[in-house]
Design a protein around this motif. Structure first.
Motif, mmCIF file in Angstrom:
data_model
loop_
_atom_site.group_PDB
_atom_site.id
_atom_site.type_symbol
_atom_site.label_atom_id
_atom_site.label_comp_id
_atom_site.label_asym_id
_atom_site.label_seq_id
_atom_site.Cartn_x
_atom_site.Cartn_y
_atom_site.Cartn_z
ATOM 1 N N TYR A 174 -8.226 -33.608 -65.358
ATOM 2 C CA TYR A 174 -9.559 -33.850 -65.291
ATOM 3 C C TYR A 174 -10.078 -35.254 -65.213
ATOM 4 O O TYR A 174 -10.824 -35.530 -64.433
ATOM 5 N N LEU B 181 -16.775 -30.696 -70.965
ATOM 6 C CA LEU B 181 -16.603 -31.891 -71.943
ATOM 7 C C LEU B 181 -15.828 -32.922 -71.540
ATOM 8 O O LEU B 181 -16.121 -34.208 -71.680
ATOM 9 N N GLY B 182 -14.526 -32.589 -71.098
ATOM 10 C CA GLY B 182 -13.419 -33.540 -70.781
ATOM 11 C C GLY B 182 -14.022 -34.278 -69.562
ATOM 12 O O GLY B 182 -13.812 -35.720 -69.721
ATOM 13 N N ASP C 181 -11.419 -29.713 -62.124
ATOM 14 C CA ASP C 181 -10.304 -29.381 -62.151
ATOM 15 C C ASP C 181 -9.696 -28.110 -62.037
ATOM 16 O O ASP C 181 -10.689 -27.447 -61.427
ATOM 17 N N HIS C 182 -8.755 -27.572 -62.255
ATOM 18 C CA HIS C 182 -8.287 -26.209 -61.876
ATOM 19 C C HIS C 182 -8.782 -25.222 -62.433
ATOM 20 O O HIS C 182 -9.158 -24.303 -61.795
ATOM 21 N N ASN C 183 -9.425 -25.629 -63.821
ATOM 22 C CA ASN C 183 -10.046 -24.654 -64.577
ATOM 23 C C ASN C 183 -11.569 -24.099 -63.986
ATOM 24 O O ASN C 183 -11.998 -23.163 -64.298
ATOM 25 N N CYS D 161 -15.192 -28.782 -65.124
ATOM 26 C CA CYS D 161 -14.002 -28.276 -66.066
ATOM 27 C C CYS D 161 -14.190 -27.044 -66.748
ATOM 28 O O CYS D 161 -14.961 -26.214 -66.250
ATOM 29 N N GLY D 162 -13.143 -26.944 -67.691
ATOM 30 C CA GLY D 162 -13.089 -25.622 -68.355
ATOM 31 C C GLY D 162 -14.375 -25.535 -69.165
ATOM 32 O O GLY D 162 -15.058 -24.495 -69.257
ATOM 33 N N THR D 163 -14.730 -26.493 -69.889
ATOM 34 C CA THR D 163 -15.846 -26.719 -70.864
ATOM 35 C C THR D 163 -16.815 -27.720 -70.458
ATOM 36 O O THR D 163 -18.101 -27.516 -70.963
HETATM 37 O O1 LIG Z 1 -12.164 -28.182 -70.192
HETATM 38 C C1 LIG Z 1 -11.439 -29.004 -70.221
HETATM 39 C C2 LIG Z 1 -11.373 -30.178 -70.668
HETATM 40 O O2 LIG Z 1 -12.466 -30.590 -71.492
HETATM 41 C C3 LIG Z 1 -10.251 -28.886 -69.014
HETATM 42 O O3 LIG Z 1 -10.545 -27.505 -68.336
HETATM 43 C C4 LIG Z 1 -8.824 -28.751 -69.715
HETATM 44 O O4 LIG Z 1 -8.068 -28.135 -68.746
HETATM 45 C C5 LIG Z 1 -8.726 -28.256 -70.908
HETATM 46 O O5 LIG Z 1 -7.819 -29.345 -71.523
HETATM 47 P P1 LIG Z 1 -6.513 -29.049 -72.382
HETATM 48 O O6 LIG Z 1 -5.537 -28.378 -71.091
HETATM 49 O O7 LIG Z 1 -6.053 -30.219 -72.645
HETATM 50 O O8 LIG Z 1 -6.915 -28.245 -73.315
#
Ligand SMILES: O=C(CO)[C@H](O)[C@H](O)COP(=O)(O)O
Length: 153
Positions: A42, A69-70, A8-10, A65-67
């Protein structure tokens, strides 16, 4: 190996670096996006990679993704997928050897790029050979089949 890579973008910047690194390691990589820092959901990317993995279009998948996890939670909803969040090289190695995880996931807001490369290398250099782990992985597969049967009856 043929690797399906998505983020994803993160994790866009990390994905770009990991893409170069996978090529340097001698593998073929397909980029499933995202293609800029513009926000994307994501699950959309994770489902595409996961679907192609169960259809055996790729040998392995890597989702960011950011973590981490998603994308892992989303990918694991696709029957047949075993996606594992790994932020250390030992877990990455065992994700293959013990768990036969076809997808590695990581978080760009959790670890830095140089460390992420080491995790990727450990994962891609490891292989599942069944052995003592086979019946445990098979129990998980069987449980999934039971739930799928229930959902269709
Ligand atoms: O880390 C993530 C999901 O695990 C993603 O990068 C995500 O953008 C974070 O999600 P949200 O905006 O719903 O907090």
């Amino acid at each position: 190996m043929k690797i399906a890579l998505g983020s994803d973008h993160n994790a866009y910047n990390m994905k770009e670096e990991i893409k170069k690194y996978i090529n340097e390691l001698g593998h073929v990589v397909e980029d499933f996006g995202c293609y800029s820092c513009e926000a994307v959901d994501y699950p959309d990317v994770a489902f595409k990679v996961a679907q192609d993995i169960v259809e055996n279009k790729y040998d392995r998948g890597i989702l960011l993704c950011g973590t981490g996890l998603g994308v892992s939670i989303a990918a694991n909803k696709v029957p047949g997928v075993r996606a594992a969040v790994c932020h250390d090289t030992y877990s990455a190695e065992r994700a293959q050897k013990s768990n036969n995880a076809q997808i590695l996931t990581m978080g760009a807001q959790v670890i830095g790029i140089e460390h992420a490369k080491k995790v990727v290398e450990a994962y891609l250099n490891s292989e599942y050979n069944g052995g003592r782990s086979a019946h445990k992985v098979e129990k998980i597969n069987e449980k999934e089949r039971q739930f799928l049967k229930g959902a269709c009856s």
